[in-house]
Design an enzyme around this catalytic site. Structure first.
Site, short mmCIF file in Angstrom:
data_model
loop_
_atom_site.label_atom_id
_atom_site.label_comp_id
_atom_site.label_asym_id
_atom_site.label_seq_id
_atom_site.Cartn_x
_atom_site.Cartn_y
_atom_site.Cartn_z
N HIS A 92 -91.06 36.27 -16.37
CA HIS A 92 -90.68 35.03 -17.04
C HIS A 92 -90.98 35.09 -18.54
O HIS A 92 -90.15 34.75 -19.38
CB HIS A 92 -91.40 33.85 -16.40
CG HIS A 92 -91.22 32.55 -17.14
ND1 HIS A 92 -92.11 32.10 -18.08
CD2 HIS A 92 -90.20 31.65 -17.11
CE1 HIS A 92 -91.67 30.96 -18.57
NE2 HIS A 92 -90.52 30.66 -18.01
N ARG B 218 -77.00 31.73 -19.47
CA ARG B 218 -77.86 31.10 -18.47
C ARG B 218 -77.89 29.59 -18.69
O ARG B 218 -78.35 29.11 -19.71
CB ARG B 218 -79.28 31.66 -18.57
CG ARG B 218 -79.41 33.12 -18.17
CD ARG B 218 -80.88 33.48 -18.06
NE ARG B 218 -81.05 34.84 -17.58
CZ ARG B 218 -81.39 35.87 -18.36
NH1 ARG B 218 -81.57 35.67 -19.65
NH2 ARG B 218 -81.55 37.07 -17.85
N ARG C 128 -73.00 31.18 -16.13
CA ARG C 128 -73.52 31.18 -14.76
C ARG C 128 -73.97 29.78 -14.39
O ARG C 128 -74.76 29.16 -15.11
CB ARG C 128 -74.70 32.16 -14.63
CG ARG C 128 -75.19 32.34 -13.20
CD ARG C 128 -76.33 33.34 -13.14
NE ARG C 128 -77.54 32.83 -13.78
CZ ARG C 128 -78.62 33.57 -14.00
NH1 ARG C 128 -78.62 34.85 -13.67
NH2 ARG C 128 -79.68 33.03 -14.57
N GLU D 104 -75.90 40.81 -6.78
CA GLU D 104 -77.35 40.99 -6.90
C GLU D 104 -78.04 41.11 -5.54
O GLU D 104 -79.26 41.18 -5.45
CB GLU D 104 -77.96 39.83 -7.71
CG GLU D 104 -77.50 38.47 -7.26
CD GLU D 104 -77.76 37.37 -8.28
OE1 GLU D 104 -78.62 37.57 -9.16
OE2 GLU D 104 -77.13 36.32 -8.20
N GLY E 176 -76.16 41.92 -11.39
CA GLY E 176 -77.48 41.51 -11.87
C GLY E 176 -78.49 42.56 -11.47
O GLY E 176 -79.00 42.53 -10.34
N SER E 177 -78.77 43.49 -12.37
CA SER E 177 -79.55 44.68 -11.98
C SER E 177 -80.99 44.35 -11.61
O SER E 177 -81.59 45.06 -10.79
CB SER E 177 -79.51 45.72 -13.10
OG SER E 177 -80.08 45.20 -14.28
N ASN E 178 -81.57 43.29 -12.18
CA ASN E 178 -82.95 42.97 -11.85
C ASN E 178 -83.09 42.57 -10.39
O ASN E 178 -83.90 43.13 -9.64
CB ASN E 178 -83.46 41.84 -12.75
CG ASN E 178 -83.65 42.27 -14.18
OD1 ASN E 178 -83.74 43.46 -14.47
ND2 ASN E 178 -83.67 41.32 -15.09
N ASP E 179 -82.30 41.56 -9.96
CA ASP E 179 -82.38 41.11 -8.57
C ASP E 179 -81.90 42.19 -7.60
O ASP E 179 -82.47 42.38 -6.53
CB ASP E 179 -81.57 39.83 -8.37
CG ASP E 179 -82.40 38.58 -8.64
OD1 ASP E 179 -83.64 38.70 -8.64
OD2 ASP E 179 -81.82 37.51 -8.83
N CYS F 113 -75.48 43.06 -16.21
CA CYS F 113 -76.42 42.36 -17.07
C CYS F 113 -77.83 42.86 -16.77
O CYS F 113 -78.27 42.81 -15.62
CB CYS F 113 -76.37 40.85 -16.82
SG CYS F 113 -74.75 40.10 -17.07
#
Length: 811
Positions: free
Chosen positions: A426, A516, A584, A693, A714-717, A764
């Site tokens: 975060h 976002r 989004r 994701e 969404g590469s993070n999730d 992203c």
């Protein structure tokens, strides 16, 4: 009246007469002659010429005393500026206006009175230096204006005071700063019919965003009463931001943003002002609270004024700084002044700043660096958001870990340092969005850094960020990116904060791959949408009071939500128009929604919100259907009412194909019809993308492609769900890697599925700017776009260009 060397009426003046009447009066004459005929209302008036001032100076033998005073100025410390200014003004005020000028001013005033059919016409008397509004110098705001001037005696007093204002302290300092060291500067005085804005409103307008230099907007400020309160910065004005490309389309609303300012004071005419000295003809009174909560112009008037401003800019072929006034007696708006905007008028350099330390010191803590900047300041250790009032603006926040409760506090911080968290935590995400220096995951920062200690934070030494003891020296070098070629693979932004959009639009880009929505909801709206849809369910007085305060001035809470969200999205869409801006829909987790005002009344408690009630599942659920309807209404306003058809919509965390169909059906119910096109351009039809994701999105990619217009990975999730780890857990975060073969396999298949189905696909995430090899992989697989956080887009473009070059050689 007969021709005079000392008086020129506005219909005798053009912009070529700056040497005679100064920039302000030359511009008024130009507009009166050229723009009045096309409907732009300019009050009539006349100018007392610069030649008249020179005669005044000569007849009173002032040239040598004034020149000697200016030569005695301490130009290093300006220690004697006040005394020199006072002496110079006293010389002027004790002098006498020559009789021939006196007679000409009186005669011109009588002519103006006759034209307006009134014996004692109220006029505004303004200084206009002959160097004023030249491209390199503007004396605007540094000399005096006198309002509500009536009668010949008062007028002559005002003219004399205008002459004296050429020697205000600020004007003397400015003339030296700009290199005007001799007595060549003269002053003309403009005398113009007074618009009765004391009974209505007035303000200023710029045909450019004055902060960023973004040229596609008109920015209008307004207040009740006379406009001097805005010019002198005494009040917080109303503000409107108007989009130029749709300004003259009668079917569309070009107002991107409107903010009702406090307008703390209202300047009005003084009672029985006839006969008093020219500096006592107006008074400032407190604005009643009911008036403070009203706008000083209607939307219709804002649009008309913006159109006039655009026509004035077109006439001069320059960005302009304009003063306007509304007459309370006839409800007409007038332009009372216009000058070239001198701060951003020149072409903006396309640069990125490169930071480097000039010295090293004792390292207090190290962690993951966000961005590439350096800053320093006083450390403030906070244990919770409840201590946020202890953080002074610009201080360095040091804490264990942050969550969305910290967001309002983080905006005050000069930098952010945390014990916990990685580059996708975060703290990291918010720091990137705000452009704030941050070092996260230090482990021991709250114990090694002392409260109040002076420290330097460096993120300019690679991926590791260091916190140094003391205030170290550093330098900033500017890198010109104007010649940086855009690659074939589209580089796009990941963007949250609309306030940065105009600035970021100057960077090389192909639009916004991910906007976002959550940032606008948490930072601007602040209220849970269901609390606005069902206010009766909110029962505690403190929360009710907060909601009432935020929604003050709106018919209801739902209008507040829709308008504020539409403003945020339209600002970003306008900044990058006509490039794609993919918005989004909200992707808060239930615990994050609960933190919004009133949220606790509507949100469930979940053990693992990350994989719980989030994204698409909320939109068709009875728990959130009304809130989603407000999001849709805002997006419909942006596209259909404002004409920002470059906005595309994206659905996050869509677990199943059936769920995707339900969401699209819900959007149709709310007036967002996939493929709908209200313009004459095929590219403007509404497209709906889906975030990829979850592994199920990849395994059923062909099915998802049947109902959605594009994919955004969404590469993070996707990484954490593929590897089954919590990316915020320090115990397993070392395993988090987009380079993992399993993750790359899913990304590869997503790209191939998009190609098979002839739809767009982008990614992203942070990895393409940090890891050139990962960028190489994406380019080789044929991805259409890669979206970067603002601090990483230049590095990301360089990585794409390198990857494309290698790919071409390999082919």
């Amino acid at each position: 009246m007969e021709n005079s060397n000392h008086i020129l009426f506005f219909d005798q003046v053009s912009i070529s007469d700056i040497a005679k009447v100064g920039g302000k009066n030359a511009s008024l004459g130009e507009m009166y002659c050229q723009l009045n005929p096309i409907g732009i209302k300019i009050p009539n008036g006349f100018a007392v010429t610069a030649e008249g001032y020179r005669l005044f100076r000569k007849e009173n033998n002032l040239e040598k005393p004034l020149e000697e005073l200016l030569l005695s100025l301490d130009t290093k410390e300006y220690s004697n500026l006040s005394s020199i200014g006072e002496k110079a003004r006293n010389l002027i005020l004790s002098a006498t206006i020559p009789e021939e000028i006196n007679v000409d001013i009186r005669a011109a005033y009588q002519v103006l009175c006759k034209q307006c059919n009134i014996n004692y016409l109220d006029v505004a008397v303004r200084s206009s230096a002959t160097s004023e509004d030249l491209p390199s110098a503007s004396f605007a705001g540094r000399m005096e204006s006198f309002l509500n001037i009536s009668g010949e005696k008062q007028l002559l007093d005002a003219v004399l005071r205008c002459y004296a204002s050429l020697f205000t302290d600020r004007a003397i300092k400015y003339r030296h700063d700009m290199g005007f060291v001799n007595m060549d500067i003269a002053i003309s005085v403009g005398v113009q019919q007074m618009v009765r804005s004391d009974k209505a409103s007035s303000g200023v307008a710029f045909t450019i965003d004055p902060d960023s230099g973004f040229r596609n907007v008109v920015v209008i400020n307004g207040t009740f009463g006379l406009g001097e309160n805005i010019v002198q910065g005494r009040i917080t004005p109303d503000e409107w931001v108007v989009f130029k490309p749709t300004l003259f389309n009668k079917k569309l609303n070009p107002i991107l943003k409107s903010h009702c300012g406090k307008k703390e004071f209202t300047m009005i005419y003084a009672e029985n002002a006839l006969g008093v000295s020219a500096d006592k003809t107006i008074v400032n009174k407190d604005t009643p609270l009911a008036e403070q909560n009203k706008f000083s112009l209607t939307d219709k008037e804002v649009i008309q004024l913006a159109q006039w401003c655009q026509k004035i800019e077109n006439h001069y072929n320059k960005t302009m700084d304009i003063e306007w006034a509304k007459d309370g007696l006839n409800d007409q708006i007038y332009i009372v002044q216009a000058r070239p905007e001198t701060i951003h008028g020149k072409a903006r350099k396309q640069i990125v700043e490169l930071y480097s330390l000039k010295e090293k010191g004792n390292v207090l803590a190290s962690g993951t660096a966000l961005g590439n900047k350096i800053t320093s300041g006083k450390a403030r250790i906070l244990n919770s958001p409840q201590e946020g009032n202890l953080l002074q603006h610009g201080e360095i926040l040091v804490t264990d870990v942050t969550n969305p409760d910290w967001d309002p506090i983080l905006k005050k911080a000069g930098a952010i340092i945390t014990n916990k968290g990685g580059r996708t935590s975060h703290s990291a995400i918010v720091a990137r969005e705000l452009g704030t220096v941050a070092v996260v995951g230090c482990g021991n920062a709250t114990s090694t850094i002392k409260n109040g200690q002076e420290i330097t934070i460096s993120c300019a030494e690679g991926k590791e960020g260091n916190v140094y003891e003391g205030l170290l020296k550093w330098e900033i070098k500017e890198q010109d990116f104007s010649k940086l070629n855009l690659p074939e693979t589209d580089p796009m932004f990941i963007l949250a904060d609309p306030e940065r959009a105009f600035d970021l639009s100057f960077y090389p880009n192909k639009g916004v791959g991910l906007m976002r929505m959550e940032f606008a909801i948490s930072n601007t709206i602040k209220i849970h949408p269901n609390a606005l849809c069902e206010p009766e369910k909110v029962t505690d007085e403190a929360t009710i009071s907060k909601i009432k305060e935020l929604t003050n001035g709106y018919k209801n809470g739902t209008d507040y939500f829709v308008d504020k969200l539409a403003e945020a999205v339209s600002t970003v869409a306008a900044a990058f128009y006509p490039k794609d801006v993919i918005v989004r829909m909200s992707d808060f987790k239930s615990n994050e929604y609960a933190n919004l005002i009133g949220g606790k009344y509507f949100e469930p408690e979940e053990e693992n919100p990350m994989i719980g009630f989030r994204g698409a599942s909320r939109y068709y659920s009875d728990f959130y259907r009304k809130g989603f309807a407000l999001e849709c209404e805002a997006m419909k306003k942006v596209r259909n009412e404002m004409g920002l058809y470059n906005v595309k919509l994206m659905i996050p965390f869509c677990r199943t194909v059936e769920e995707g169909k339900k969401v699209i059906a819900e959007m149709v119910k709310n007036g967002l019809v996939q493929g709908e096109n209200l313009s004459d351009r095929q590219a403007d039809e509404l497209e709906i993308y889906v975030m990829v994701e979850i592994p199920s999105n990849v395994l059923l990619a062909d099915k998802f492609a049947e109902i959605f217009d594009g994919f955004s990975i969404g590469s993070n999730d996707l990484t954490q769900l593929t590897l089954g780890l919590d990316r915020d857990s320090s115990l397993v975060s070392f395993l988090f890697s987009e380079q993992n073969p399993a993750v790359k396999s899913l990304i590869r298949e997503t790209i191939h599925a998009a190609k098979r189905n002839n739809i767009k696909v982008g990614l992203c995430g942070q990895a393409p700017s940090d890891i050139p090899e990962f960028t190489q992989f994406l380019v080789e697989e044929g991805i259409d776009s890669i979206s970067f956080n603002p601090d990483a887009i230049i590095k990301g473009i360089e990585n794409i260009l390198l990857a494309e070059k290698k790919n071409t050689v390999r082919i």
